[in-house]
Design an enzyme around this catalytic site. Structure first.
Site, PDB file in Angstrom:
ATOM      1  CG  HIS A 241      49.255  86.065  54.920  1.00 19.06           C
ATOM      2  ND1 HIS A 241      49.630  87.382  54.815  1.00 19.06           N
ATOM      3  CD2 HIS A 241      47.908  86.065  55.004  1.00 19.06           C
ATOM      4  CE1 HIS A 241      48.560  88.152  54.845  1.00 19.06           C
ATOM      5  NE2 HIS A 241      47.499  87.369  54.959  1.00 19.06           N
ATOM      6  CG  ASP A 692      70.930 108.184  47.520  1.00 16.02           C
ATOM      7  OD1 ASP A 692      70.153 108.603  46.634  1.00 16.02           O
ATOM      8  OD2 ASP A 692      70.584 107.376  48.411  1.00 16.02           O
TER       9      ASP A 692
END
Length: 730
Positions: A241, A692
């Site tokens: 990880h 937006d």
């Protein structure tokens, strides 16, 4: 004198008191009760692990999918080509000086209003103590100090070998910790029980510090701080990880950007670089090997010692790429390998790259092949010129997932890089198995399964006593296998659910005899009885399993219909179990789990449509979305979120219209669906709800709903116009 007569068992039972009989009955009942609890516990555990590993498989498949897209998508302009490059190569390719400039912490001011901890370098033990207290109070370290800490950590790690060496002669004992996965409370508890790192107390943290938990960054900051304060007593191994591609899926990237909205991108870039400099293994007294995942029948510690570990920013990779598509990269890699083979590192001694000879042009009748040939030839010439100019001072290119996939078919010196990658993948992703041999780890999708014979071989080869690894959650926090020659240590308690497992760490003294300490970091877990704990964990596991079943509703219906030849809507429970496994491939004992998933039936038959409707009703009660779309989202949400974060290069949580436009063209090419620019523009405007000019993740999911509805509407119109029954179209 009268002789004693032997008393038969039947006679003894007759003379026993009622109280004794009651005790025997209670004992028998209790044993059956405990056995049932243990069976429930094991089934629950298998559910959690099967779903977790299936998710890791999805991660590998997602990368294979992107690799396929890269192989089969022909950009129509240089802008599209640049966009694809940015998507799949791990961030910008920074040189040393550029990275320092980009992550310049000195330009960031700490305001007077900041009340959190302050750091000054070189670090002192008081700094670590202040950080611990601040994080306990939920305070946040300022971005300037985070970047400064990462800068100093990177400088230190670059000086370390691939395999760290620890001796018990210089400290009373060495403490080895396994996966923490962002669970800061577990780290606090370890330090509380075992003491802080110090000259007399050494620690080895065996990877997987981040992801899944909510305080991964705090754990990194604490570990890096102690590493700089006690460089001879604190040792960090890389886990699977510690990989930026994995972080995109499992939460660490999102966590950093949420906590540091302004400077999060710089912090992530520095962490990504720090991760690839982490050592790969640790040796205690030359007798105990500590690696994160495991080994394979080709693991070679001598090779691991020499690997250029910083080249592997991500260990994940995809399918084999066609040699013709990436000749430039092949040439670059060959040149790098020749340079690395020079022990003196004499840059001037490198031979100039030969001028590329263009391959014979294909027929112009095949536009795709001709287009590829033109782009390849031009790019080769440009790259050759660049190397002529920049050959003296250019830093070697970091090897990422996107560039590594081209190495599979290489011969000669470049094959060494492929072997290095295999060594890394095996030690980070592999798991032990009870059977002899070494096979591909199809459950996780990476690494291998290694048997006792593989362990025995490597122990004998390097004169080791045993291996310590992590990578797998264990219910008691640790577990021996391979005749006690492989020890798995896992330090994240309550990993799946509160009460699901203990955390543990192991202490080794000069005698190298392991001593274990187990714990539960969550206070609620201590108040639960064994029955309550198992019931709570079981409920969570079956909830996750029902979501998995619901996400594959369409495939399950098809599988059930294969057994329902008369179209009765009913199948046997045995066929139900077989069909479910054929769709989910989780390797679970479905017949044993059936009572928790399917209501009992009088005649042993299941009305599968009503059963699936019940699953859908349970999901719809939480999400007010139509069932068919909800199924798609449940099945693909994790993949969609990972895709979103790959497209979102600046990790802002927003995708620009241009990024969406180019990505949708990429996906359309894969799905053989022609969607014109006007159609894409209409789609992107329709899902930009707040107008937006950007798309957030919820709007990104909405795109799939609109496309699905549009596809259905067009299909219905087409059927009506052609007067073709829908059933014929499937």
């Amino acid at each position: 004198m009268p002789q004693l007569q032997p008393v038969h068992h039947s006679t003894l039972v007759l003379v026993l008191s009622p109280a004794f009989k009651a005790a025997v009955l209670i004992q028998q009942w209790y044993r059956r009760y405990v056995a049932r609890l243990e069976m429930r516990r094991r089934c629950t555990w298998r559910i959690f692990q099967s779903i977790e590993y299936a998710c890791e498989q999805d991660q590998i498949k997602l990368h294979n999918f992107f690799t396929y897209l890269m192989d089969h998508f022909t950009p129509s302009s240089s802008k599209e080509r640049d966009f694809i490059s940015r998507m799949f190569i791990s961030g910008e390719s920074f040189k040393e000086a550029e990275l320092e400039k980009y992550c310049d912490y000195e330009s960031i001011e700490v305001p007077d209003s900041y009340t959190g901890p302050h750091l000054s370098f070189p670090l002192l033990p008081d700094h670590a103590t202040a950080l611990l207290e601040a994080f306990k109070q939920k305070q946040q370290l300022h971005a300037r100090y985070v970047l400064n800490l990462l800068h100093e950590t990177r400088k230190h790690l670059k000086q370390l070998p691939n395999i760290s060496h620890v001796s018990t002669c210089y400290s009373e004992e060495v403490t080895v910790c396994g996966d923490l996965h962002g669970q800061l409370d577990d780290l606090f508890l370890i330090f509380y029980k075992n003491g802080l790192p110090s000259p007399s107390k050494s620690y080895v943290f065996n990877g997987d510090f981040v992801d899944r938990g909510k305080q991964s960054l705090e754990i990194l900051i604490i570990l890096f701080t102690f590493l700089l304060i006690y460089p001879n007593e604190v040792h960090l191994n890389r886990g699977n990880h510690e990989d930026h591609m994995v972080n995109l899926r499992y939460g660490f990237t999102k966590e950093v950007m949420h906590k540091y909205k302004v400077h999060g991108k710089k912090i992530l870039k520095m962490i990504q670089n720090v991760f690839c400099w982490l050592p790969l293994a640790t040796l205690i007294d030359q007798k105990v090997l500590i690696i994160h995942g495991g080994i394979s029948d080709t693991t070679d510690l001598d090779v691991l010692e020499k690997i250029h570990r910083n080249k592997f920013v991500s260990v994940l990779r995809g399918k084999k790429r066609k040699k013709s598509n990436r000749n430039v990269e092949i040439q670059e890699t060959n040149e790098e390998s020749k340079a690395e083979a020079d022990p003196a590192g004499n840059e001037a001694a490198r031979s100039l790259p030969p001028s590329p000879q263009p391959a014979q042009a294909p027929s112009t009748a095949n536009r795709l092949e001709f287009s590829r040939w033109v782009r390849q030839t031009v790019q080769e010439q440009i790259e050759w010129c660049r190397r002529l100019v920049d050959i003296s001072d250019s830093e070697e290119e970091e090897l990422t997932y996107a560039s590594m996939v081209s190495l599979t078919d290489l011969d000669g010196p470049s094959q060494t890089r492929q072997e290095d990658w295999k060594q890394l993948l095996d030690i980070l992703w592999s798991d032990p198995m009870p059977q002899e041999g070494c096979i591909v780890n199809t459950v996780r999708g990476g690494g291998c399964y290694f048997g006792p014979d593989v362990t025995r071989k490597i122990l004998e080869k390097y004169n080791l006593q045993f291996l310590i690894r992590s990578h797998e959650c264990k219910q008691e926090g640790y577990e021996f296998c391979h005749n006690r020659k492989v020890l798995t240590i896992f330090s994240a308690s309550n990993y799946y659910e509160i009460g699901s497992n203990r955390g543990a760490y192991v202490k080794l003294g000069p005698d190298l005899v392991p001593h274990f300490v187990q714990y539960q970091a969550n206070k609620a877990a201590h108040t639960l009885t064994m029955t309550q704990r198992i019931s709570r964990v079981e409920e969570s596991a079956f909830r996750a399993l029902r979501e998995k079943l619901f996400a594959h509703t369409s495939a399950l219906i098809s599988a059930f219909k294969a057994y329902d030849t008369d179209n009765t809507g009913r199948i046997t429970l045995s066929n139900w179990a077989t069909a479910v496994e054929s769709v989910l491939h989780l390797g679970l004992p479905w017949r044993m789990l059936r009572p928790q998933l399917v209501s009992s039936t009088a005649d042993g038959m299941l009305e599968y449509k009503s059963w699936l409707d019940d699953l859908a009703m349970e999901r719809r009660s939480k999400e007010h979305i139509q069932t068919s779309l909800l199924e798609v989202i449940y099945r693909n949400r994790s993949n969609l979120e990972t895709i979103f974060r790959i497209i979102d290069r600046d990790h802002s949580g927003l995708i620009s219209f241009e990024e969406f436009h180019q990505t949708w063209r990429l996906f359309s090419s894969h799905m053989n669906t022609e969607l014109k620019d006007d159609g894409i523009n209409d789609l992107v405007r329709s899902i930009d709800f707040n107008k937006d000019g950007n798309i957030d993740f919820n709007e990104f999911l909405e795109a799939f709903r609109l496309v699905k509805q549009s596809h259905r509407a067009c299909l219905q119109m087409w059927r009506k116009a052609r007067q073709i029954p829908g059933a014929l179209l499937g």
